[in-house]
Scaffold this active site. Structure first.
Site, PDB file in Angstrom:
ATOM      1  N   ASP A 151     -16.823 -71.913  91.220  1.00  0.00           N
ATOM      2  CA  ASP A 151     -15.798 -72.200  91.477  1.00  0.00           C
ATOM      3  C   ASP A 151     -16.111 -73.827  90.527  1.00  0.00           C
ATOM      4  O   ASP A 151     -16.880 -73.880  90.775  1.00  0.00           O
ATOM      5  CB  ASP A 151     -16.028 -72.147  92.924  1.00  0.00           C
ATOM      6  CG  ASP A 151     -16.861 -73.095  93.568  1.00  0.00           C
ATOM      7  OD1 ASP A 151     -18.053 -72.205  92.966  1.00  0.00           O
ATOM      8  OD2 ASP A 151     -16.873 -73.787  94.486  1.00  0.00           O
ATOM      9  N   GLU A 189     -18.675 -71.822  95.994  1.00  0.00           N
ATOM     10  CA  GLU A 189     -20.385 -72.994  96.422  1.00  0.00           C
ATOM     11  C   GLU A 189     -19.693 -73.744  96.538  1.00  0.00           C
ATOM     12  O   GLU A 189     -20.539 -74.435  98.043  1.00  0.00           O
ATOM     13  CB  GLU A 189     -20.703 -72.743  95.251  1.00  0.00           C
ATOM     14  CG  GLU A 189     -22.414 -73.761  95.432  1.00  0.00           C
ATOM     15  CD  GLU A 189     -22.075 -74.944  95.600  1.00  0.00           C
ATOM     16  OE1 GLU A 189     -22.997 -75.884  96.296  1.00  0.00           O
ATOM     17  OE2 GLU A 189     -21.633 -75.812  94.940  1.00  0.00           O
TER      18      GLU A 189
END
Length: 402
Positions: free
Chosen positions: A87, A144
């Site tokens: 991400d 994350e």
């Protein structure tokens, strides 16, 4: 503020060095197309297409956008997992580079595009040879940066079938020179927890404070007292941080506010502090509010536990790192940070090691650190990451002579 960075010599096998152009190409493709947590649909599609091209068995849609790739070796043996996060951040990129983000307000400002490229390169290398025992499982994890994709992936069974025996992962780190490996046993990164408090008093005219309960005064005293918890209640040999990042109260300069809010974060390495710190914070808030006749509402949110490396797995990574980069300059245990990582959930589930791979491109991360709109890293580190992962597989699982 620029620093002279030492030039480290890294031992890369020719086959890994030859992957470098593709690694850069993949990283830049992903960098141009950043996606936020649990929205990594394009990233997952890109990864899935590569895995299909290379004939790698994989499962998609885990915890919404996560992917699990499974690469069996030539004979039975242990199962080693490699984790990479996918991400990006809600940051507007300010770099003037041909591969800058194409998406407004989104940027890979922490190196996750590099993590994904390294994991893909590792998958390709291993799938083409499979000259190892056991099985390698590569976990491409969403979110994350928040709200956290590791825990739902574990709950979805990503560490099962086959059951994972050990796990490793890396984070590109611009606070270390390119190629330097930061690895240590025990705590590497801190827990991340957040709190918010709303204090209620009695508003009134600023010229008549005797008829009020001044919430600005109450909150000011609370914040001052909170900063004594670490200095006077936590063992000086332990490490913890309490930081208040936002305070809001009042609307006019001559009105005493009847309500004030503040919020902040708590960081620590020692798991035993996890239950005690929120209790102590609320004790301080409650005591000061009572002394002033105020009331409060306190909310505490646990995010990620401390990232704690298994001693044997850390030793595995350290010995591998010493075979790849110069020592002692190229391998360091002095790499702890109070930043947090949800890799911690994986390390709580199975023995593992998370380590830093130095990627500073001229300034040791001081000018444009992680999460900065002008963050970038030295792409020569990508092939070094693949070499480290491949050698960890070979050492942990065992090579099979062909």
């Amino acid at each position: 503020m620029a620093f002279h960075l030492p030039q480290l010599s890294c031992k890369l096998r020719p086959e890994v060095a030859a992957l470098q152009p593709e690694l850069v190409q993949w990283r830049r493709y992903l960098h141009q197309r950043p996606e936020l947590g649990f929205q990594e649909h394009g990233t997952a599609a890109f990864i899935g297409e590569k895995l299909r091209q290379w004939g790698i068995q994989h499962r998609t849609g885990i915890a919404q956008t996560g992917i699990e790739a499974v690469i069996p070796g030539m004979r039975p043996g242990p199962v080693l997992a490699i984790r990479a996060d996918m991400d990006a951040l809600p940051v507007q990129e300010e770099n003037d580079k041909p591969y800058r983000s194409l998406y407004e307000g989104k940027m890979h400002a922490c190196g996750h595009d590099g993590h994904t490229a390294i994991a893909l390169g590792t998958a390709k290398y291993l799938a083409e040879r499979r000259n190892f025992a056991g099985t390698v499982k590569i976990i491409f994890q969403p979110a994350e940066e928040g709200p956290g994709g590791a825990k739902p992936m574990i709950e979805a069974g990503v560490l099962d079938a086959p059951k994972v025996d050990g796990i490793i992962g890396l984070h590109l780190w611009n606070f270390l020179p390119v190629g330097t490996v930061g690895v240590r046993s025990g705590p590497l990164m801190a827990a991340a927890e957040f709190f918010e408090c709303e204090v209620h008093g009695k508003g009134g005219h600023a010229a008549l404070p005797q008829f009020t309960v001044d919430t600005v005064l109450v909150v000011a005293q609370i914040i001052t007292a909170l900063h004594t918890i670490v200095s006077r209640n936590v063992d000086p040999l332990e490490t913890a941080v309490i930081s208040v990042g936002a305070v809001h109260a009042g609307t006019a300069k001559n009105v005493i506010a009847d309500r004030a809010t503040f919020k902040g974060t708590v960081r620590y390495f020692k798991p035993e502090l996890g239950d005690w710190l929120p209790q102590r914070i609320e004790q301080v808030i409650a005591g000061i509010c009572q002394s002033h006749g105020a009331t409060y509402r306190f909310d505490y949110q646990r995010m990620y536990p401390p990232t704690i490396n298994d001693a044997k797995m850390a030793e595995l990574v350290r010995t591998v790192a010493e075979s790849v980069v110069e020592v002692p300059a190229g391998v360091t245990p002095h790499c702890q940070t109070m930043a947090a990582e949800d890799m911690s959930f994986f390390l709580n589930a199975v023995p593992g090691c998370y380590f830093f791979l130095g990627s500073a491109n001229g300034t040791l991360g001081l000018d444009f650190p992680h999460h900065h709109p002008r963050f970038d890293f030295d792409e020569t580190v990508l092939s070094i990451g693949v070499e480290l992962f491949v050698r960890c597989v070979e050492k942990y699982c065992g090579l099979v002579e062909t």
